[in-house]
Scaffold this motif. Structure first.
Motif, PDB file in Angstrom:
ATOM      1  N   ALA A 105       0.692  -1.208  -0.141  1.00 22.32           N
ATOM      2  CA  ALA A 105       0.124  -0.026   0.092  1.00 22.32           C
ATOM      3  C   ALA A 105       1.067   1.350  -0.183  1.00 22.32           C
ATOM      4  O   ALA A 105       0.584   2.214  -0.432  1.00 22.32           O
ATOM      5  CB  ALA A 105      -0.909  -0.028   1.361  1.00 22.32           C
ATOM      6  N   HIS A 106       2.139   1.081   0.424  1.00 23.66           N
ATOM      7  CA  HIS A 106       3.187   2.108   0.663  1.00 23.66           C
ATOM      8  C   HIS A 106       4.032   2.417  -0.568  1.00 23.66           C
ATOM      9  O   HIS A 106       4.610   3.438  -0.575  1.00 23.66           O
ATOM     10  CB  HIS A 106       3.587   2.101   1.937  1.00 23.66           C
ATOM     11  N   HIS A 107       4.546   1.148  -1.121  1.00 23.30           N
ATOM     12  CA  HIS A 107       5.454   1.174  -2.336  1.00 23.30           C
ATOM     13  C   HIS A 107       5.018   0.646  -3.220  1.00 23.30           C
ATOM     14  O   HIS A 107       3.952  -0.107  -3.432  1.00 23.30           O
ATOM     15  CB  HIS A 107       6.616   0.321  -1.520  1.00 23.30           C
ATOM     16  N   LEU A 108       5.573   0.720  -4.682  1.00 18.57           N
ATOM     17  CA  LEU A 108       5.104   0.351  -5.791  1.00 18.57           C
ATOM     18  C   LEU A 108       5.892  -0.923  -6.192  1.00 18.57           C
ATOM     19  O   LEU A 108       6.700  -0.965  -6.973  1.00 18.57           O
ATOM     20  CB  LEU A 108       5.422   1.470  -6.644  1.00 18.57           C
ATOM     21  N   VAL A 109       5.243  -2.051  -5.553  1.00 25.52           N
ATOM     22  CA  VAL A 109       5.857  -3.387  -5.686  1.00 25.52           C
ATOM     23  C   VAL A 109       5.188  -3.810  -6.757  1.00 25.52           C
ATOM     24  O   VAL A 109       4.242  -3.430  -7.476  1.00 25.52           O
ATOM     25  CB  VAL A 109       5.311  -4.416  -4.479  1.00 25.52           C
ATOM     26  N   ALA A 110       5.919  -5.133  -7.483  1.00 25.39           N
ATOM     27  CA  ALA A 110       5.500  -5.524  -8.997  1.00 25.39           C
ATOM     28  C   ALA A 110       4.428  -6.454  -8.696  1.00 25.39           C
ATOM     29  O   ALA A 110       3.574  -6.809  -9.659  1.00 25.39           O
ATOM     30  CB  ALA A 110       6.611  -6.109  -9.499  1.00 25.39           C
ATOM     31  N   GLY A 111       4.188  -7.164  -7.557  1.00 27.80           N
ATOM     32  CA  GLY A 111       3.343  -7.925  -7.091  1.00 27.80           C
ATOM     33  C   GLY A 111       3.607  -8.742  -5.711  1.00 27.80           C
ATOM     34  O   GLY A 111       4.571  -8.221  -5.241  1.00 27.80           O
ATOM     35  N   ILE A 112       2.534  -9.375  -5.271  1.00 26.59           N
ATOM     36  CA  ILE A 112       2.351  -9.761  -3.948  1.00 26.59           C
ATOM     37  C   ILE A 112       1.892 -11.258  -3.963  1.00 26.59           C
ATOM     38  O   ILE A 112       1.153 -11.693  -4.739  1.00 26.59           O
ATOM     39  CB  ILE A 112       1.211  -9.294  -3.064  1.00 26.59           C
ATOM     40  N   ALA A 113       2.761 -12.230  -3.422  1.00 22.09           N
ATOM     41  CA  ALA A 113       2.375 -13.616  -3.106  1.00 22.09           C
ATOM     42  C   ALA A 113       2.289 -14.008  -1.728  1.00 22.09           C
ATOM     43  O   ALA A 113       3.317 -13.816  -1.038  1.00 22.09           O
ATOM     44  CB  ALA A 113       3.460 -14.359  -3.990  1.00 22.09           C
ATOM     45  N   VAL A 114       1.014 -14.219  -0.964  1.00 19.01           N
ATOM     46  CA  VAL A 114       0.953 -14.662   0.168  1.00 19.01           C
ATOM     47  C   VAL A 114       0.381 -16.002   0.600  1.00 19.01           C
ATOM     48  O   VAL A 114      -0.379 -16.563  -0.397  1.00 19.01           O
ATOM     49  CB  VAL A 114       0.097 -13.629   0.928  1.00 19.01           C
ATOM     50  N   VAL A 115       0.793 -16.515   1.506  1.00 13.86           N
ATOM     51  CA  VAL A 115       0.160 -17.829   1.917  1.00 13.86           C
ATOM     52  C   VAL A 115      -0.521 -17.711   3.268  1.00 13.86           C
ATOM     53  O   VAL A 115      -0.019 -17.153   4.240  1.00 13.86           O
ATOM     54  CB  VAL A 115       1.442 -18.796   2.315  1.00 13.86           C
ATOM     55  N   PHE A 188      -2.330 -18.183  -1.870  1.00 13.74           N
ATOM     56  CA  PHE A 188      -2.291 -19.525  -1.468  1.00 13.74           C
ATOM     57  C   PHE A 188      -3.287 -19.593  -0.219  1.00 13.74           C
ATOM     58  O   PHE A 188      -2.716 -19.251   0.808  1.00 13.74           O
ATOM     59  CB  PHE A 188      -1.032 -20.141  -1.216  1.00 13.74           C
ATOM     60  N   ARG A 189      -4.215 -20.432  -0.251  1.00 14.45           N
ATOM     61  CA  ARG A 189      -4.991 -20.731   0.869  1.00 14.45           C
ATOM     62  C   ARG A 189      -5.355 -22.132   1.169  1.00 14.45           C
ATOM     63  O   ARG A 189      -6.096 -22.892   0.470  1.00 14.45           O
ATOM     64  CB  ARG A 189      -6.469 -19.883   0.534  1.00 14.45           C
ATOM     65  N   SER A 190      -4.870 -22.658   2.571  1.00 13.90           N
ATOM     66  CA  SER A 190      -5.231 -23.925   2.754  1.00 13.90           C
ATOM     67  C   SER A 190      -6.618 -24.155   3.119  1.00 13.90           C
ATOM     68  O   SER A 190      -7.263 -23.380   3.559  1.00 13.90           O
ATOM     69  CB  SER A 190      -4.367 -24.285   4.089  1.00 13.90           C
ATOM     70  N   THR A 191      -7.010 -25.211   2.491  1.00 18.03           N
ATOM     71  CA  THR A 191      -8.471 -25.266   2.994  1.00 18.03           C
ATOM     72  C   THR A 191      -8.916 -26.039   4.237  1.00 18.03           C
ATOM     73  O   THR A 191      -9.894 -25.515   4.852  1.00 18.03           O
ATOM     74  CB  THR A 191      -8.888 -26.639   2.021  1.00 18.03           C
ATOM     75  N   SER A 210      -6.465  -4.276  -5.980  1.00 19.52           N
ATOM     76  CA  SER A 210      -6.008  -5.026  -7.151  1.00 19.52           C
ATOM     77  C   SER A 210      -6.967  -5.564  -7.941  1.00 19.52           C
ATOM     78  O   SER A 210      -7.791  -6.159  -7.780  1.00 19.52           O
ATOM     79  CB  SER A 210      -5.056  -6.324  -6.231  1.00 19.52           C
ATOM     80  N   ALA A 211      -6.364  -5.466  -9.270  1.00 22.12           N
ATOM     81  CA  ALA A 211      -7.191  -5.803 -10.338  1.00 22.12           C
ATOM     82  C   ALA A 211      -7.068  -7.259 -10.856  1.00 22.12           C
ATOM     83  O   ALA A 211      -8.129  -8.071 -11.343  1.00 22.12           O
ATOM     84  CB  ALA A 211      -7.228  -4.860 -11.806  1.00 22.12           C
ATOM     85  N   GLU A 212      -5.971  -7.700 -10.438  1.00 17.85           N
ATOM     86  CA  GLU A 212      -5.604  -9.354 -10.689  1.00 17.85           C
ATOM     87  C   GLU A 212      -5.503 -10.120  -9.234  1.00 17.85           C
ATOM     88  O   GLU A 212      -4.524  -9.619  -8.504  1.00 17.85           O
ATOM     89  CB  GLU A 212      -4.302  -9.332 -11.570  1.00 17.85           C
ATOM     90  N   ILE A 213      -6.349 -10.638  -8.864  1.00 15.96           N
ATOM     91  CA  ILE A 213      -6.402 -11.665  -7.757  1.00 15.96           C
ATOM     92  C   ILE A 213      -6.524 -12.946  -8.360  1.00 15.96           C
ATOM     93  O   ILE A 213      -7.545 -13.528  -8.707  1.00 15.96           O
ATOM     94  CB  ILE A 213      -7.459 -11.078  -6.745  1.00 15.96           C
ATOM     95  N   SER A 214      -5.495 -13.744  -7.823  1.00 18.49           N
ATOM     96  CA  SER A 214      -5.648 -15.319  -8.019  1.00 18.49           C
ATOM     97  C   SER A 214      -5.552 -16.115  -6.790  1.00 18.49           C
ATOM     98  O   SER A 214      -4.562 -15.799  -5.865  1.00 18.49           O
ATOM     99  CB  SER A 214      -4.347 -15.677  -9.011  1.00 18.49           C
ATOM    100  N   VAL A 215      -6.602 -16.829  -6.521  1.00 16.92           N
ATOM    101  CA  VAL A 215      -6.546 -17.718  -5.457  1.00 16.92           C
ATOM    102  C   VAL A 215      -6.207 -19.110  -5.736  1.00 16.92           C
ATOM    103  O   VAL A 215      -6.952 -19.677  -6.265  1.00 16.92           O
ATOM    104  CB  VAL A 215      -7.822 -17.581  -4.334  1.00 16.92           C
ATOM    105  N   VAL A 216      -5.302 -19.726  -4.970  1.00 23.25           N
ATOM    106  CA  VAL A 216      -4.828 -21.135  -5.290  1.00 23.25           C
ATOM    107  C   VAL A 216      -5.336 -21.971  -3.955  1.00 23.25           C
ATOM    108  O   VAL A 216      -4.763 -21.751  -2.660  1.00 23.25           O
ATOM    109  CB  VAL A 216      -3.388 -21.328  -5.583  1.00 23.25           C
ATOM    110  N   SER A 217      -6.009 -22.893  -3.959  1.00 19.75           N
ATOM    111  CA  SER A 217      -6.383 -23.847  -2.888  1.00 19.75           C
ATOM    112  C   SER A 217      -5.340 -24.714  -2.757  1.00 19.75           C
ATOM    113  O   SER A 217      -4.847 -25.569  -3.567  1.00 19.75           O
ATOM    114  CB  SER A 217      -7.767 -24.442  -3.323  1.00 19.75           C
ATOM    115  N   LEU A 218      -5.144 -24.932  -1.562  1.00 18.38           N
ATOM    116  CA  LEU A 218      -3.941 -26.114  -0.968  1.00 18.38           C
ATOM    117  C   LEU A 218      -4.759 -26.963  -0.054  1.00 18.38           C
ATOM    118  O   LEU A 218      -5.352 -26.981   1.016  1.00 18.38           O
ATOM    119  CB  LEU A 218      -2.809 -25.294  -0.158  1.00 18.38           C
TER     120      LEU A 218
END
Length: 249
Positions: A105-115, A188-191, A210-218
């Motif tokens: 939110a404070h810096h111009l990062v190229a992308g975010i990957a979170v678990v 990445f989201r654990s079931t 974000s316009a691009e949001i991808s959710v991967v189920s684990l």
């Protein structure tokens, strides 16, 4: 030997000027994120994963650490990469996910990957932590929510209530900033997650800019998925995400 020490890699090859700042979770340490960081470094990315203030020592140290110091340490790791890389991403697990979102939110990062990013609590008592911290110093640990047998993240054996209060303040602050987060995000989201409730995902999806949001189920991991059965999937898909958004495929 597994260590709580920070991890840094200068990067190599065509990805040497693409950086990833990596952040561990609450009461944990770089142990939980080391394999992911090493994978990214092997791919050629420049990686910087700090040990956050109050972590990797004793829970008593954490009880005296304001949340702003956790953010300061992660931001410093990001800025170090930004000074020598053309493109920088952020990656985090649990509280590290919240810190990644706040930084984005404070810096111009190229992308975010979170678990399994945390922005809400599964235990309703957390909302009273500001009061309870004066009565109860610590509660049982939240660490090692891992499906794979025999694996430990080396988290604290107790969770300081004062630090839970700090965490709640971080969550409140970050949620308010979510509309300012516009970078592509891979979640990445654990079931099955015994630490972070589904309401955390609801808050992110309802508020993030974000316009691009991808959710991967684990489906075969618990909360600490970076050390669980689906770890390799996280490593490979995040690497592809970083490559794609740095135009380095």
């Amino acid at each position: 030997m597994t260590t709580v020490q920070p991890f840094r890699s200068g990067g190599h090859g065509s990805l040497s000027r693409v950086g990833v700042a990596v952040c561990h979770g609450f009461t944990g340490s770089p142990i939980s994120m080391r394999a992911w960081s090493e994978h990214l470094a092997e791919q050629g990315f420049a990686v910087n994963m700090p040990l956050l203030a109050g972590h990797g020592t004793t829970w008593q140290d954490l009880s005296k650490t304001p949340w702003e110091h956790w953010y300061r340490d992660f931001e410093a790791a990001y800025l170090e990469l930004a000074a020598r890389c053309d493109t920088v991403f952020v990656a985090g697990m649990s509280m590290g996910g919240a810190l990644s979102l706040r930084l984005a939110a404070h810096h111009l990062v190229a992308g975010i990957a979170v678990v399994n990013p945390g922005l809400t609590f599964s235990d309703n008592r957390a909302k009273y932590s500001g009061f309870l911290k004066h009565i109860i110093k610590s509660v049982p640990a939240i660490g090692d929510d891992i499906k794979l047998p025999g694996v430990t993240e080396g988290a604290y054996t107790r969770t300081p209530v004062a630090a839970v209060h700090e965490l709640s303040q971080l969550f409140t602050d970050t949620i308010a900033l979510l509309p300012q987060v516009t970078a592509p995000i891979l979640i990445f989201r654990s079931t099955v997650d015994h630490v972070v409730p589904d309401s955390s995902m609801d808050v992110i999806q309802a508020n993030i800019g974000s316009a691009e949001i991808s959710v991967v189920s684990l489906g075969n991991s618990y909360h600490v998925a970076t050390m669980d059965n689906d770890a390799q999937q996280i490593f490979e898909q995040s690497s592809e995400f970083f490559r794609r958004h740095s135009h380095a495929l």
